[in-house]
Design an enzyme around this catalytic site. Structure first.
Site, PDB file in Angstrom:
ATOM      1  N   GLU A 313       1.925 -21.568  -3.930  1.00  0.00           N
ATOM      2  CA  GLU A 313       3.325 -21.941  -3.684  1.00  0.00           C
ATOM      3  C   GLU A 313       3.437 -23.093  -2.697  1.00  0.00           C
ATOM      4  OE1 GLU A 313       5.061 -18.142  -2.571  1.00  0.00           O
ATOM      5  OE2 GLU A 313       5.460 -17.677  -4.657  1.00  0.00           O
ATOM      6  N   ASP A 387       4.565  -9.852  -8.220  1.00  0.00           N
ATOM      7  CA  ASP A 387       5.086 -10.116  -6.879  1.00  0.00           C
ATOM      8  C   ASP A 387       6.061  -9.036  -6.430  1.00  0.00           C
ATOM      9  OD1 ASP A 387       5.598 -11.326  -4.479  1.00  0.00           O
ATOM     10  OD2 ASP A 387       6.872 -12.898  -5.288  1.00  0.00           O
ATOM     11  N   GLU A 415      12.595  -7.432  -0.667  1.00  0.00           N
ATOM     12  CA  GLU A 415      12.908  -8.689  -1.353  1.00  0.00           C
ATOM     13  C   GLU A 415      13.442  -8.447  -2.767  1.00  0.00           C
ATOM     14  OE1 GLU A 415       9.592 -11.351  -1.578  1.00  0.00           O
ATOM     15  OE2 GLU A 415      10.664 -12.845  -2.772  1.00  0.00           O
TER      16      GLU A 415
END
Lengths: 722, 722
Positions: A313, A387, A415
């Site tokens: 990323e 993820d 998240e």
């Protein structure tokens, strides 16, 4: 008359004290470390009889902490001041220490038993000392004794008997570490509990009391390390002004057995070192890191080591120089090895330039490096290959790297689990992965056995939790978020604990021991994750959340600069069906698992329904186990999820009499927000997928609240978590 | 025997209560609203005798708040539960209310006295009601009664007599308003106490208890309005989802008499309205704002109005369309007028494209607009013409706009006053400005008389304070920052209060009433601002702080894209001398003041030394009043400032026995940081100016700690306050 006066004086004092008590806010700050009086009179008497004196011989910062904790804890729980002594004088004493610092414990000849609990374990024994009945908390180190003290207090907090103890307890993993994704400006990546605890600007001078409370809470559940900074790292943390600040934190944490770690920005030699390269095979670069590590150790003699996110990323890494992850990790490992430091190198790597299914990339990158890492390196692997989705199959790297210690990475911060406002007890998620069978060495080769080192005889073991902690007064934003912090510590210590047992403990310590409270609320917790999966990503759906901030539904997210960050890349819905074919006819991700697992996942008939659309592309008419076709089942799941939140509300609302008003109201309000958000997910997803399936919402299910267009146009602004 | 049992039971209860008391953290959360038992036995008895019952007839949310406050306050202060009643039954009652809701008060015929205290004032009288001795708190409105209740409690908190009260009190300004420079992402511009209190993401559903405590604290000092958002505004606050959130806050604040205001982004009609222009004379734009205001009032019927920063530091405004500030303000004023709203239009405007001395620009822009503003507009003027420097002369607009109500803007947050860690009691700064004589209508035309409306017969009056409040547990970051919040409220209510009296009150309420504590610490507070001026900007120096974040010294700051944001623009140091000539031979800024003031400031012989370098350019050899030359005096001041902090440390350290350990340690640590920062300022500035003066540091003064190069290279990172 005198007695009257005493009574009156006491009454007056009591009133005064009572007033302050009234002012004491039930704001969650105390976490599970509440030591309110044992209400059960019989048990209270029993405990009072059993603990009449605390004896701690020797002294050290850690033993001082243990002594304070016992004093505060026993005074609160037992309602009387328990005397402290450095000599055992009376029966029913509580003797705490190690053979090294306590002659009384040394005299008990516990060497053999202590030999089995290692550096951090402990014994809690009901026994006889100098012919007097006593409870002994013995360990090989002061921090082991401290852990034993917390265990003993927990027994009383949860109303367990303490009169015939024969406990031998040791952690199953060595490194039990929180990962803070905290930035130096105090924003927290994916943080939903306010901002960073670390007030860098006022450090090193100002030690907020909160730092000590944080360390204490971690010690109480056996967490022994903390990475202070974000994996998307800033090299400034490695400069002198910041190292002075880190040292102040490390000094504050040390008595609690909590070691400090930092994230290492791979390009730091360029950014703060003035070098032209960060190539891990460059001698200057290697020397720079060695010098830097030595500098760090001058500030923090017990510095734990580095956590690294590299070539992922946008983060720099060894591949920028055509080197491998092993090259990068080993360079850092060599720098910290002389002082006993470790490197935790994250396996969370993927690249949208690589045409391969994203979930296969970590395995492809790391598998072949097995055996190439230094002894003080662990590869830190997320629980699943994507993820931190509400549900993922276990990561195929577990079991695939017998010569490389793999560290588990769980995400406590929510998240993808409703963020700031959803009640999700995560133990079932963690346990599902830990209990999954990799078949790496035949049946029974669970992920837990990989992580605890027993399967491959790893010499290093560990578990990491990306924290949900911020500067909100109640630490975790949602009062029930505390349970996930608690769970992480408990499972990192002992992964054999059940979700049910952990919830039970936590509820009793955090709220109360009344069955009418514990039983229904525990059930609510245990169901909460499945409920969330249903209203967000049932049947193996994944990565269909809102763009960038990941808040709310976004199954329509497409056409972004990275396909692997869109939703359509993953669900692949069309008029024909839905799901990602990861069998041999598709990306063949199943081949990364050992054959028994690959076969189970790869076969539509044997693939667990919860992973159906993760591994298979299925027509809307496909019949699932309920007898419904896929479309109807999908709808039913979404509706069941939203309905489940209503049931949670009912459960909680029935507890008004059993919880203090402040926490009752807090949780009630958050559940009402969750209920709205669950319907938002349900409606947005059902309507969106309906635009492909062209089928009606099954009869009997209520209408959606709004149109698909309405939901697509919602664009929440300033979502927390940067 | 029975008495024994009672005593034992009480003892047990006491212990339990005491334990919780022990757990009650002295973290500053309670502000000055502490109601601990009156320790002086004689006074306690006197108060107990005087207040035996609280009588509040009628009911309303505000009266409920008043009742709760009295209950909590009296119970704490007097150590006994004071009964509540809605009928006066016994002697020594405390009767609270208005003639409208209380027949007992109506029967007292207080009309004449009440006529003089207006809508928010109150009377507190020792009198006879139904032939019984009573204390009466009477007002014309419920919120007036609430203010009276806080006044009465304050009398007891500060150990004043309450047996012969004849108090008539009314606020001297109408609008007493906090300005939050809070962004929607919860960062706070120039905020040094953590992050924004407003948790927008969880609003409107979740009302944090803290919002109520905030409103309560404001009510206790008479603050009646709050602007929730930053003057560097975001138009999103005016959209439906945010208005729903604002409504929730307004509803929470309303019982405390606290109105909500918002900042209006001038270009909102374009950004969220879809218009092509924001021209204030465009009919569509005007209609858009009217509709928007109507929409806001549907959510918040008592919405206070808008605060606007326009055509300043990059903010859009009417000048973008070649219109005047009056055009812009009037358009918004017309939109909120139907519902009684106001517009606060900031005079803080300057432009680096304009070649004029920055401090002259606001006057130049606004003076000629006098009389052109609608009746519901106030022009909000900072205390000085630059920007909240440690010391500035009063703003020349005060007195210069007889037909335009001018609102005072003070900055509580310490952007230029040491930010997070410096102890600066700001009452002397505020008073210095309020007491300054503009001579607008002859001698005695003080700034205070402009602001309170008496000089020019303003029909609108107000005072604004840019808050120092954040989500830090103690609200203001520095424990003593609370005193500035307190001071602002007290002075906005009554600008005739002395700095000494306010410090006295605040110390007694926040810490204790012991003379050995109050007297020296008050002295320390009163000196603190002068001390800071000395180590930062003595003799009229200004704007020599660090670049952008404004933290620490930066006299060397130059060559930025805006000259008016550098330091050299202001101090103009050279080999010959230092200072900004603002007399007729220079920028002639003095001409903006009325002649007696202009003459005093303009003449080197009569210009107060504290403004010397503000108005004059002076050679290094210029003899000042002390007999020293300017260079030596400058050095002596810088050293005296740093020395002053050491004296503050001594004062505080001597108070260890008189303050709880937690707050003692907090302040002690902050003072030790301040001491370092004061030396940093001293050394950096002395060394930098020495590079021009080429003169030695006077004999007897210690050496600087480091070289100029060292200080120039310091670049503090991630300074709070964005």
């Amino acid at each position: 008359m005198i007695q009257n006066k005493i009574a009156l004086t006491l009454l007056l004092l009591l009133l005064l004290a009572g007033l302050s008590v009234g002012a004491y806010a039930e704001d969650g700050y105390r976490l599970w470390q509440r030591y309110d009086l044992v209400k059960d009179a019989k048990k209270l008497k029993e405990y009072q009889g059993r603990v009449q004196q605390v004896v701690i011989e020797g002294s050290s910062p850690t033993l001082t902490v243990a002594k304070q904790e016992l004093q505060q804890g026993l005074q609160g729980l037992l309602g009387k001041n328990i005397g402290n002594s450095n000599m055992l004088k009376q029966a029913n004493s509580l003797l705490v220490g190690t053979p090294q610092n306590s002659p009384a414990i040394a005299a008990l000849n516990l060497n053999q038993q202590l030999g089995s609990v290692g550096k951090e374990g402990y014994l809690i024994l009901t026994t006889t000392v100098n012919r007097k009945k006593a409870t002994v908390i013995a360990a090989n180190s002061d921090v082991g004794a401290l852990y034993g003290v917390f265990h003993f207090l927990r027994l009383i907090q949860t109303h367990q008997p303490v009169d015939q103890l024969n406990i031998s307890n040791a952690p199953k993993t060595q490194h039990r570490i929180l990962n803070h994704w905290d930035n130096l400006d105090r924003t927290v990546e994916r943080g939903y509990a306010g901002f960073s605890l670390w007030d860098w600007h006022k450090l090193p001078d100002y030690i907020d009391d909160r730092y000590l409370e944080y360390a204490r809470a971690n010690a109480s559940i056996g967490i022994n390390g903390t990475v202070l900074t974000n994996v998307n790292a800033n090299a400034l943390i490695l400069t002198k002004p910041y190292l002075e600040k880190v040292k102040a934190l490390a000094d504050a944490f040390r008595p609690y057995g909590l070691k400090v770690y930092l994230t290492a920005r791979f390009s730091a030699p360029i950014e703060i070192g003035g070098l032209k390269t960060a190539d891990p095979l460059d001698a200057q670069v290697q020397a720079w890191w060695k010098t830097k590590a030595e500098e760090i150790y001058t500030y923090i003699p017990d510095f734990g080591g580095f956590l690294v996110k590299a070539n992922s990323e946008g983060q720099p890494g060894p591949q920028n120089y055509k080197r491998t992850h092993a090259d990068g990790a080993n360079m850092l490992a060599d720098a910290v090895a002389p002082k006993g430091g470790i490197v935790m190198w994250r396996a969370f790597v993927y690249d949208n330039e690589v045409p391969e299914d994203r979930i296969k990339q970590a395995y492809n990158e790391f598998k072949h490096l097995d055996g190439q890492f230094r002894k003080n390196v662990m590869v830190q692997v997320k629980n699943g290959p994507l993820d931190f989705q509400p549900r993922e199959p276990f990561h195929p790297l577990f079991g695939a790297m017998p010569q490389t210690p793999l560290m588990m990475e769980f995400q406590l911060t929510q998240e993808y689990l409703g963020q700031a406002t959803n009640l999700v007890y995560q133990a079932p998620l963690y346990k599902e992965v830990l209990d999954a069978d990799t078949h790496a060495k035949g049946a029974g080769s669970t992920v837990a056995k990989v992580v605890d080192g027993t399967l491959h005889n790893y010499q290093l073991t560990g578990m990491a939790g990306v924290t949900n902690i911020g500067n909100d007064r109640n630490w975790t934003g949602h009062m029930f978020g505390q349970s996930n912090w608690y769970t992480f510590g408990r499972l990192a210590w002992d992964h054999t604990l059940t979700s049910e047992a952990i919830a039970d403990e936590w509820l009793r310590m955090t709220f109360n021991n009344e069955e009418k409270f514990v039983s229904p609320v525990k059930e609510m917790m245990l169901q909460s994750r499945e409920t969330l999966v249903n209203y967000m990503t049932p049947l193996g759906l994944h990565h269909i959340m809102g763009w960038s901030h990941h808040y709310g539904p976004g199954p329509w997210v497409d056409k972004k600069h990275r396909a692997d960050w869109t939703a359509v890349y993953y669900h692949r819905a069309s008029a024909e069906g839905i799901g990602f074919d990861r069998t041999a006819s598709g990306s063949n991700a199943i081949a990364q698992y050992f054959p028994p697992v690959a076969q189970k996942f790869g076969n539509l008939a044997t693939c667990p329904e919860e992973f159906l659309l993760w591994f298979h592309r299925v027509s809307w008419d496909y019949k699932v186990k309920s007898g419904r076709n896929l479309w109807d089942e999908l709808c039913h799941r979404y509706y069941a999820g939203a309905e489940g939140v209503k049931q949670m509300q009912q459960t909680w609302n029935a507890q008004e009499a059993n919880v203090d008003p402040e926490r009752f109201r807090h949780v009630k309000t958050f559940l009402s927000i969750q209920e709205k958000e669950a319907r938002w997910w349900r409606d947005a997803c059902v309507l969106y997928f309906q635009s492909f399936s062209k089928r009606p919402i099954p009869a009997g299910l209520p209408k959606t609240d709004n149109t698909l267009e309405y939901y697509r146009k919602l664009e929440p602004k300033f979502v927390p978590g940067i």
